[in-house]
Structure formats: structure tokens, C-alpha cells
Design a protein around this motif. Sequence first.
Motif, PDB file in Angstrom:
ATOM      1  N   ALA A 109     -22.833  -5.609  25.764  1.00 23.56           N
ATOM      2  CA  ALA A 109     -22.757  -5.826  24.077  1.00 23.56           C
ATOM      3  C   ALA A 109     -21.606  -6.236  23.826  1.00 23.56           C
ATOM      4  CB  ALA A 109     -23.381  -4.634  23.650  1.00 23.56           C
ATOM      5  N   HIS A 110     -20.759  -5.574  24.296  1.00 21.22           N
ATOM      6  CA  HIS A 110     -19.032  -6.315  23.743  1.00 21.22           C
ATOM      7  C   HIS A 110     -18.967  -7.792  24.039  1.00 21.22           C
ATOM      8  CE1 HIS A 110     -14.555  -5.453  23.781  1.00 21.22           C
ATOM      9  NE2 HIS A 110     -14.920  -6.030  22.620  1.00 21.22           N
ATOM     10  N   LEU A 111     -19.343  -8.160  25.443  1.00 17.01           N
ATOM     11  CA  LEU A 111     -19.391  -9.507  25.699  1.00 17.01           C
ATOM     12  C   LEU A 111     -20.054 -10.490  24.715  1.00 17.01           C
ATOM     13  CD1 LEU A 111     -18.078 -11.353  27.763  1.00 17.01           C
ATOM     14  CD2 LEU A 111     -19.914 -11.043  29.147  1.00 17.01           C
ATOM     15  N   ALA A 112     -21.376  -9.820  24.358  1.00 17.16           N
ATOM     16  CA  ALA A 112     -22.058 -10.891  23.615  1.00 17.16           C
ATOM     17  C   ALA A 112     -21.391 -11.023  22.360  1.00 17.16           C
ATOM     18  CB  ALA A 112     -23.483 -10.032  23.450  1.00 17.16           C
ATOM     19  N   LEU A 113     -20.780 -10.022  21.769  1.00 16.15           N
ATOM     20  CA  LEU A 113     -20.056 -10.169  20.542  1.00 16.15           C
ATOM     21  C   LEU A 113     -18.966 -10.981  20.622  1.00 16.15           C
ATOM     22  CD1 LEU A 113     -20.139  -6.489  18.962  1.00 16.15           C
ATOM     23  CD2 LEU A 113     -21.492  -8.400  18.067  1.00 16.15           C
ATOM     24  N   LEU A 114     -18.182 -10.716  21.535  1.00 19.83           N
ATOM     25  CA  LEU A 114     -16.978 -11.785  21.992  1.00 19.83           C
ATOM     26  C   LEU A 114     -17.397 -13.292  22.058  1.00 19.83           C
ATOM     27  CD1 LEU A 114     -14.545  -9.482  24.092  1.00 19.83           C
ATOM     28  CD2 LEU A 114     -14.576  -9.893  21.482  1.00 19.83           C
ATOM     29  N   GLN A 115     -18.524 -13.408  22.642  1.00 20.03           N
ATOM     30  CA  GLN A 115     -19.124 -15.070  22.750  1.00 20.03           C
ATOM     31  C   GLN A 115     -20.284 -15.014  22.263  1.00 20.03           C
ATOM     32  OE1 GLN A 115     -19.127 -15.405  27.069  1.00 20.03           O
ATOM     33  NE2 GLN A 115     -17.101 -15.135  27.279  1.00 20.03           N
ATOM     34  N   VAL A 123     -17.799  -4.515  16.994  1.00 18.76           N
ATOM     35  CA  VAL A 123     -16.960  -4.457  17.946  1.00 18.76           C
ATOM     36  C   VAL A 123     -16.137  -2.763  18.153  1.00 18.76           C
ATOM     37  CG1 VAL A 123     -14.703  -5.458  18.770  1.00 18.76           C
ATOM     38  CG2 VAL A 123     -16.661  -6.831  18.182  1.00 18.76           C
ATOM     39  N   SER A 124     -15.682  -2.395  16.708  1.00 22.28           N
ATOM     40  CA  SER A 124     -15.213  -1.303  16.816  1.00 22.28           C
ATOM     41  C   SER A 124     -16.162  -0.185  17.269  1.00 22.28           C
ATOM     42  CB  SER A 124     -14.642  -0.969  15.424  1.00 22.28           C
ATOM     43  OG  SER A 124     -13.993   0.136  15.296  1.00 22.28           O
ATOM     44  N   VAL A 139     -21.951   2.609  30.393  1.00 26.42           N
ATOM     45  CA  VAL A 139     -20.654   1.736  30.564  1.00 26.42           C
ATOM     46  C   VAL A 139     -21.165   0.178  30.646  1.00 26.42           C
ATOM     47  CG1 VAL A 139     -18.771   0.938  31.829  1.00 26.42           C
ATOM     48  CG2 VAL A 139     -19.074   3.410  31.427  1.00 26.42           C
ATOM     49  N   ALA A 140     -22.077  -0.153  31.580  1.00 22.45           N
ATOM     50  CA  ALA A 140     -22.503  -1.311  31.800  1.00 22.45           C
ATOM     51  C   ALA A 140     -23.196  -2.049  30.528  1.00 22.45           C
ATOM     52  CB  ALA A 140     -23.333  -1.477  32.810  1.00 22.45           C
ATOM     53  N   ARG A 141     -23.892  -1.242  29.810  1.00 19.36           N
ATOM     54  CA  ARG A 141     -24.694  -1.502  28.709  1.00 19.36           C
ATOM     55  C   ARG A 141     -23.669  -2.066  27.519  1.00 19.36           C
ATOM     56  NH1 ARG A 141     -25.468   0.821  23.907  1.00 19.36           N
ATOM     57  NH2 ARG A 141     -24.992   3.085  24.988  1.00 19.36           N
ATOM     58  N   VAL A 142     -22.642  -1.131  27.389  1.00 20.11           N
ATOM     59  CA  VAL A 142     -21.597  -1.288  26.166  1.00 20.11           C
ATOM     60  C   VAL A 142     -20.807  -2.535  26.660  1.00 20.11           C
ATOM     61  CG1 VAL A 142     -19.602  -0.215  25.235  1.00 20.11           C
ATOM     62  CG2 VAL A 142     -21.527   1.192  25.494  1.00 20.11           C
ATOM     63  N   GLU A 143     -20.526  -2.748  27.875  1.00 17.44           N
ATOM     64  CA  GLU A 143     -19.709  -4.022  28.008  1.00 17.44           C
ATOM     65  C   GLU A 143     -20.538  -5.149  27.971  1.00 17.44           C
ATOM     66  OE1 GLU A 143     -18.480  -3.189  32.094  1.00 17.44           O
ATOM     67  OE2 GLU A 143     -16.512  -1.951  31.457  1.00 17.44           O
TER      68      GLU A 143
END
Length: 335
Positions: free
Chosen positions: A74-80, A96-97, A68-72
Amino acid sequence: MSTEGDLGENDPPPARPLERYQKLLGAILALAMLALLAMVITIWPGPPRAPAIGPQLLDDYTKARADVARVEKAHLALLQPPAGDQRAPDVVAAEVSKLVGERAAAQQKLTVAEAAIAALATAGPAQSCSSIFCLGPEPTLLLLAALAGALGGAAHAANSLAAHSGSGRMTPSWTLWYYLRIPAGAALGLIAYCVVRAGFVIGSVSALGSGAETINPFGVAAVSALAGISAKAILEKFGALADGVFGPRAPQQQTAELPKATIDRAGKKLLLEFKQDPVGVKVTIGSRIVAPAVSGRRATVDLQADELNQSKLSIKLSGAGLPADTTMPVDVPTG
């Protein structure tokens, strides 16, 4: 100074066989009490131990949290995205999907692991643990009751041995009684605990507690040890309790012994010597029913001439604790 085989002035007298026997029996009872006491302390219930979290469940929980921490992250890196990121918007949207799907799967695993851990935490203690091993709550209390009862029986036997040895009334014929007091105490302690636990004694359940996890072990040990010490009293109590549950027992009819019958030909009397008081005794000779003259435990009946002419007189007795119509022959002495 004494020579070999002789007793000197200051030498102690040789121990008699009965004294050696008493010392040996006393040592055995003392060792039995110490061993039972040690076993009671060993199995004494300690603080309830909650069920342990298995290594597989802990590993699944740790991996789910890490995913969960890893995915969050990576998701934050794509959003910013960092400055100068030249990736096409459709590529970023696809990543992102993908991360959203991975995060949902990781979150589901984490939820399952957390629910399993919470279920263990709220399940309560599964075992009652002593200082050495863990048993279920019920087996621990049953074992404690048996050991406490045996300890009470051993204490009773040791106290009785000391009293009888000190008064000089100890005999080896009581050996089996002393040895059987320990297993008998264990059985009585276990039975007493079951009786109290079942609620046959008013107020007993509230004194011990309700439920194996909340029962006071001091109450179990006290009830069982008292049962082992007071064997006679507890057996009488159990008998009265059984009468209340199953109905009173039918009184045993005690049959009196037949009297000794002799005939005094000169005095024309039948003499009956009873071993009990001949209260209400009636004597039937042929068709004649007689209430004899009673003095102490002797009953006397006047005989008629025709009765003295017989060689054997058949009489019937009733009353005085005898079965109805008890018949006994009496030899008539010749004149």
C-alpha cells in the motif's frame, strides 16, 4: 503298543518334578530376558528432537509477515500513484503517515515472532526420544541403566541355571536367588551408572561423555549390564570405593570359642581341647600363671595338690584369640 498307564518301548520316560521345575524356571528367565531386551530397545535414545514451534507462535509469525507485506504494497502504491489520481497532497500525506505507523507495528510483531523462533532453534534438544515416547535426557539414561542391569542379572541367572542343571547340582532351594538376580541386577546397574557418572571411577566420565545430551548410551548400557552380570565383583568394588570415601571399616574381631576343659586327676593335669590353634595361650589358676604344654589343639597344665582338693577350679585364659581374662569354671573329679 503300550496300554494306558504303561510305558511303551519307544515312549519317553515321564519328567521328574525337578526336571519340570528346571524347565519352568528356564522358560521364565528366557521370557524375562526377551522382555528386558525389548524394553531396552524401546527406550533406547534416538536422535535428539528439537522443541516444536507452537501453533500460536507460528500463526503470529504468519500474520505479522502478511501485515508487513500488505503495508509495504500500500505504501508503494501511494508513492507511485496511477495516472489521473486527483487526491490532494495532504490526504496522501495522511495516508502515508498512517501506513508508516501500521508498518512499524507489523514489523515489531514480526521481530518478536522471529526472535522467539530463533530462541527455540538455539536452545538445543529438550528431549531424548525413543521410537515410542520422549523423556528428558536424565530419566532416559537412568531407565536405560536399570533395564540393562536387570538384563545382565537375568543373563547371569540363566547361565547359572544351565550350568547347574547340566551338572545335576540344581536344587529348588536356589529359586529365590534366581528370581532376585533380576531386580538386584537393576539396582546394581543403576548404582554403577551413578558411581561412574559422579566421577568416582577415574576416566569414567570421559568414557561416557559429559552432559546428559552427549552421553553415549552404549557406554551406559555396557557399564550397567556388566554390573548386573558380575554382582559379586561389583559389590566388592563398591566396598573398596566406600572405604576410600568414608574411611576403612574397623576390622571385626573374631572371638574364638572356649575350649573344652577336663581334669585328669590320676595324671594331675588340666586338659584343654581348643577348636583353633592355641597359639600364645596362657592359663591363670589362682595367683599362678602357667604357659601350658601345647600339642596340636590340646593344651596341658600340671596341677598342684591343693588345686586338686577343690571341688571346682576357676581358671582364666588369655591369648589364642580369646577375650582378655576369659574365666571358666572346671569341675574337679573326686578321687
